[in-house]
Design a protein around this motif. Structure first.
Motif, PDB file in Angstrom:
ATOM      1  N   GLY A 192     -75.293  40.673   5.222  1.00 51.19           N
ATOM      2  CA  GLY A 192     -74.492  41.709   5.842  1.00 51.19           C
ATOM      3  C   GLY A 192     -74.490  43.007   5.059  1.00 51.19           C
ATOM      4  O   GLY A 192     -74.375  44.095   5.633  1.00 51.19           O
ATOM      5  N   SER A 193     -74.625  42.909   3.743  1.00 46.47           N
ATOM      6  CA  SER A 193     -74.604  44.097   2.890  1.00 46.47           C
ATOM      7  C   SER A 193     -75.954  44.810   2.848  1.00 46.47           C
ATOM      8  O   SER A 193     -76.012  46.033   2.700  1.00 46.47           O
ATOM      9  N   PHE A 194     -77.035  44.048   2.974  1.00 45.63           N
ATOM     10  CA  PHE A 194     -78.381  44.620   2.885  1.00 45.63           C
ATOM     11  C   PHE A 194     -79.137  44.303   4.173  1.00 45.63           C
ATOM     12  O   PHE A 194     -79.740  43.237   4.315  1.00 45.63           O
ATOM     13  N   GLU A 195     -79.082  45.242   5.107  1.00 44.84           N
ATOM     14  CA  GLU A 195     -79.703  45.022   6.420  1.00 44.84           C
ATOM     15  C   GLU A 195     -81.214  44.826   6.303  1.00 44.84           C
ATOM     16  O   GLU A 195     -81.811  44.108   7.100  1.00 44.84           O
ATOM     17  N   GLY A 196     -81.832  45.446   5.306  1.00 36.68           N
ATOM     18  CA  GLY A 196     -83.271  45.322   5.144  1.00 36.68           C
ATOM     19  C   GLY A 196     -83.734  43.912   4.806  1.00 36.68           C
ATOM     20  O   GLY A 196     -84.924  43.597   4.949  1.00 36.68           O
ATOM     21  N   MET A 197     -82.822  43.054   4.360  1.00 35.88           N
ATOM     22  CA  MET A 197     -83.181  41.684   3.997  1.00 35.88           C
ATOM     23  C   MET A 197     -83.165  40.742   5.201  1.00 35.88           C
ATOM     24  O   MET A 197     -83.603  39.600   5.099  1.00 35.88           O
ATOM     25  N   ARG A 198     -82.666  41.225   6.342  1.00 36.43           N
ATOM     26  CA  ARG A 198     -82.630  40.368   7.524  1.00 36.43           C
ATOM     27  C   ARG A 198     -84.015  40.293   8.168  1.00 36.43           C
ATOM     28  O   ARG A 198     -84.790  41.258   8.100  1.00 36.43           O
ATOM     29  N   PRO A 199     -84.324  39.169   8.805  1.00 39.81           N
ATOM     30  CA  PRO A 199     -85.623  39.044   9.493  1.00 39.81           C
ATOM     31  C   PRO A 199     -85.754  40.058  10.618  1.00 39.81           C
ATOM     32  O   PRO A 199     -84.783  40.371  11.311  1.00 39.81           O
ATOM     33  N   LEU A 209     -82.649  40.975  13.247  1.00 42.27           N
ATOM     34  CA  LEU A 209     -81.752  39.887  13.631  1.00 42.27           C
ATOM     35  C   LEU A 209     -80.311  40.273  13.340  1.00 42.27           C
ATOM     36  O   LEU A 209     -79.978  40.731  12.246  1.00 42.27           O
ATOM     37  N   GLY A 210     -79.436  40.115  14.335  1.00 42.93           N
ATOM     38  CA  GLY A 210     -78.037  40.501  14.202  1.00 42.93           C
ATOM     39  C   GLY A 210     -77.250  39.557  13.310  1.00 42.93           C
ATOM     40  O   GLY A 210     -77.655  38.411  13.074  1.00 42.93           O
ATOM     41  N   MET A 211     -76.102  40.031  12.840  1.00 44.59           N
ATOM     42  CA  MET A 211     -75.282  39.233  11.933  1.00 44.59           C
ATOM     43  C   MET A 211     -74.678  38.008  12.621  1.00 44.59           C
ATOM     44  O   MET A 211     -74.444  36.994  11.970  1.00 44.59           O
ATOM     45  N   SER A 212     -74.439  38.097  13.925  1.00 45.17           N
ATOM     46  CA  SER A 212     -73.913  36.922  14.626  1.00 45.17           C
ATOM     47  C   SER A 212     -74.892  35.754  14.517  1.00 45.17           C
ATOM     48  O   SER A 212     -74.502  34.614  14.214  1.00 45.17           O
ATOM     49  N   SER A 213     -76.156  36.047  14.747  1.00 48.58           N
ATOM     50  CA  SER A 213     -77.190  35.001  14.647  1.00 48.58           C
ATOM     51  C   SER A 213     -77.350  34.526  13.210  1.00 48.58           C
ATOM     52  O   SER A 213     -77.544  33.329  12.962  1.00 48.58           O
ATOM     53  N   ILE A 214     -77.262  35.469  12.251  1.00 46.64           N
ATOM     54  CA  ILE A 214     -77.374  35.104  10.835  1.00 46.64           C
ATOM     55  C   ILE A 214     -76.272  34.117  10.442  1.00 46.64           C
ATOM     56  O   ILE A 214     -76.519  33.090   9.789  1.00 46.64           O
ATOM     57  N   ILE A 215     -75.033  34.425  10.849  1.00 47.87           N
ATOM     58  CA  ILE A 215     -73.900  33.554  10.513  1.00 47.87           C
ATOM     59  C   ILE A 215     -74.092  32.165  11.122  1.00 47.87           C
ATOM     60  O   ILE A 215     -73.854  31.143  10.462  1.00 47.87           O
ATOM     61  N   GLU A 216     -74.530  32.121  12.373  1.00 46.94           N
ATOM     62  CA  GLU A 216     -74.734  30.829  13.041  1.00 46.94           C
ATOM     63  C   GLU A 216     -75.812  30.006  12.337  1.00 46.94           C
ATOM     64  O   GLU A 216     -75.638  28.809  12.076  1.00 46.94           O
ATOM     65  N   ILE A 217     -76.930  30.653  12.021  1.00 39.45           N
ATOM     66  CA  ILE A 217     -78.046  29.943  11.379  1.00 39.45           C
ATOM     67  C   ILE A 217     -77.653  29.432   9.997  1.00 39.45           C
ATOM     68  O   ILE A 217     -77.891  28.262   9.654  1.00 39.45           O
ATOM     69  N   VAL A 218     -77.030  30.303   9.194  1.00 36.24           N
ATOM     70  CA  VAL A 218     -76.679  29.925   7.823  1.00 36.24           C
ATOM     71  C   VAL A 218     -75.634  28.813   7.804  1.00 36.24           C
ATOM     72  O   VAL A 218     -75.760  27.827   7.062  1.00 36.24           O
ATOM     73  N   MET A 219     -74.593  28.937   8.639  1.00 32.45           N
ATOM     74  CA  MET A 219     -73.528  27.938   8.611  1.00 32.45           C
ATOM     75  C   MET A 219     -73.970  26.592   9.187  1.00 32.45           C
ATOM     76  O   MET A 219     -73.576  25.537   8.683  1.00 32.45           O
ATOM     77  N   LEU A 220     -74.779  26.620  10.239  1.00 29.62           N
ATOM     78  CA  LEU A 220     -75.308  25.359  10.772  1.00 29.62           C
ATOM     79  C   LEU A 220     -76.237  24.704   9.771  1.00 29.62           C
ATOM     80  O   LEU A 220     -76.247  23.462   9.619  1.00 29.62           O
ATOM     81  N   SER A 221     -77.020  25.506   9.054  1.00 35.96           N
ATOM     82  CA  SER A 221     -77.897  24.958   8.005  1.00 35.96           C
ATOM     83  C   SER A 221     -77.072  24.369   6.871  1.00 35.96           C
ATOM     84  O   SER A 221     -77.404  23.307   6.329  1.00 35.96           O
ATOM     85  N   ALA A 222     -75.984  25.056   6.510  1.00 31.20           N
ATOM     86  CA  ALA A 222     -75.110  24.542   5.451  1.00 31.20           C
ATOM     87  C   ALA A 222     -74.484  23.212   5.864  1.00 31.20           C
ATOM     88  O   ALA A 222     -74.388  22.274   5.056  1.00 31.20           O
ATOM     89  N   ALA A 223     -74.058  23.117   7.121  1.00 24.67           N
ATOM     90  CA  ALA A 223     -73.482  21.861   7.606  1.00 24.67           C
ATOM     91  C   ALA A 223     -74.507  20.729   7.550  1.00 24.67           C
ATOM     92  O   ALA A 223     -74.189  19.591   7.154  1.00 24.67           O
ATOM     93  N   ALA A 224     -75.756  21.036   7.919  1.00 18.21           N
ATOM     94  CA  ALA A 224     -76.813  20.020   7.876  1.00 18.21           C
ATOM     95  C   ALA A 224     -77.082  19.582   6.439  1.00 18.21           C
ATOM     96  O   ALA A 224     -77.256  18.380   6.165  1.00 18.21           O
ATOM     97  N   LEU A 225     -77.101  20.542   5.514  1.00 20.93           N
ATOM     98  CA  LEU A 225     -77.346  20.207   4.106  1.00 20.93           C
ATOM     99  C   LEU A 225     -76.207  19.359   3.535  1.00 20.93           C
ATOM    100  O   LEU A 225     -76.447  18.433   2.743  1.00 20.93           O
ATOM    101  N   ILE A 226     -74.994  19.673   3.924  1.00 23.83           N
ATOM    102  CA  ILE A 226     -73.851  18.877   3.453  1.00 23.83           C
ATOM    103  C   ILE A 226     -73.975  17.434   3.921  1.00 23.83           C
ATOM    104  O   ILE A 226     -73.750  16.486   3.163  1.00 23.83           O
ATOM    105  N   LEU A 227     -74.336  17.258   5.191  1.00 19.23           N
ATOM    106  CA  LEU A 227     -74.505  15.901   5.721  1.00 19.23           C
ATOM    107  C   LEU A 227     -75.626  15.159   5.015  1.00 19.23           C
ATOM    108  O   LEU A 227     -75.530  13.954   4.748  1.00 19.23           O
TER     109      LEU A 227
END
Length: 230
Positions: A36-43, A54-72
């Motif tokens: 969110g702080s560095f827009e140039g780092m987004r795909p 790629l918008g921040m809404s999609s970034i949040i969804e991807i990162v948090m779903l990935s985190a949930a998968a890693l936790i499991l």
């Protein structure tokens, strides 16, 4: 009466797995702040000859779903037991409400923006405060401040309402407390062991009604007062 129930660190099972899950969640949060702080780092993608980030809404969804998968995966958590907790149903209700109803409402408004503008332009120009009521009612239906702003604020700008007036009426987008079916409201009632937070006999006299209305009205009135000095 609150039932006393104390849990000590030594009573917690799988402390190592709990620590790993918390660290993964914190790391995911740091990644979201970073993107969110560095827009140039987004795909970025090339679509129809135009570079789209790629918008921040999609970034949040991807990162948090990935985190949930890693936790499991790393903590060997039983997914079925996780779905049986009190938090999961509230979260899924929020997903359905925001991605379903909010998306539908936004699609309807964007598709009929011209007709809506022509039909209410005269009334809103004479009484712009009515737009605040529209924001409040729409937020009840959409369950989301962001979805309400995205759906109605462009309409307010198209109607020629002063930006200062729109900012003053912004607190009206917090009307989702009005009907006690918002996931966090329901969860708060279920979590309260004192019994003081509840839904009243007439549904609309629940514990969040008066604080919500008072705070919203006071915020709007102060906003309208402040814009008089600018």
């Amino acid at each position: 009466m609150i039932k006393e129930h104390k849990v000590k660190i030594k009573d917690v099972q799988n402390k190592r797995h709990a620590l790993v899950s918390v660290l993964i969640f914190i790391l995911a949060t740091v990644f979201i702040v970073f993107f969110g702080s560095f827009e140039g780092m987004r795909p970025s993608f090339l679509i129809d000859g135009e570079i789209v980030t790629l918008g921040m809404s999609s970034i949040i969804e991807i990162v948090m779903l990935s985190a949930a998968a890693l936790i499991l995966l790393f903590t060997k958590t039983d997914g079925l037991k996780a779905t049986q907790g009190s938090v999961f149903p509230a979260g899924m209700q929020a997903v359905i409400a925001i991605f379903g109803i909010a998306w539908m409402g936004d699609t309807f408004l964007q598709g009929n923006m011209g007709e809506l503008t022509q039909s209410i332009e005269g009334v809103v120009r004479e009484m712009p405060w009515l737009f605040g009521i529209a924001l409040f009612v729409m937020s009840i239906l959409l369950y989301s401040q962001a979805a309400t702003v995205r759906a109605l604020m462009p309409l307010g700008i198209a109607l020629g309402i002063s930006p200062y007036m729109l900012i003053a009426m912004f607190p009206a987008v917090n009307g989702y407390f009005f009907i006690p079916n918002y996931p966090t409201v329901v969860a708060a009632i279920n979590f309260d062991r004192t019994g003081t937070t509840k839904i009243g006999k007439y549904v609309l006299n629940h514990s969040f009604m008066m604080p919500g209305i008072v705070s919203t009205v006071v915020a709007i009135v102060l906003g309208l007062l402040f814009i008089q000095f600018y």
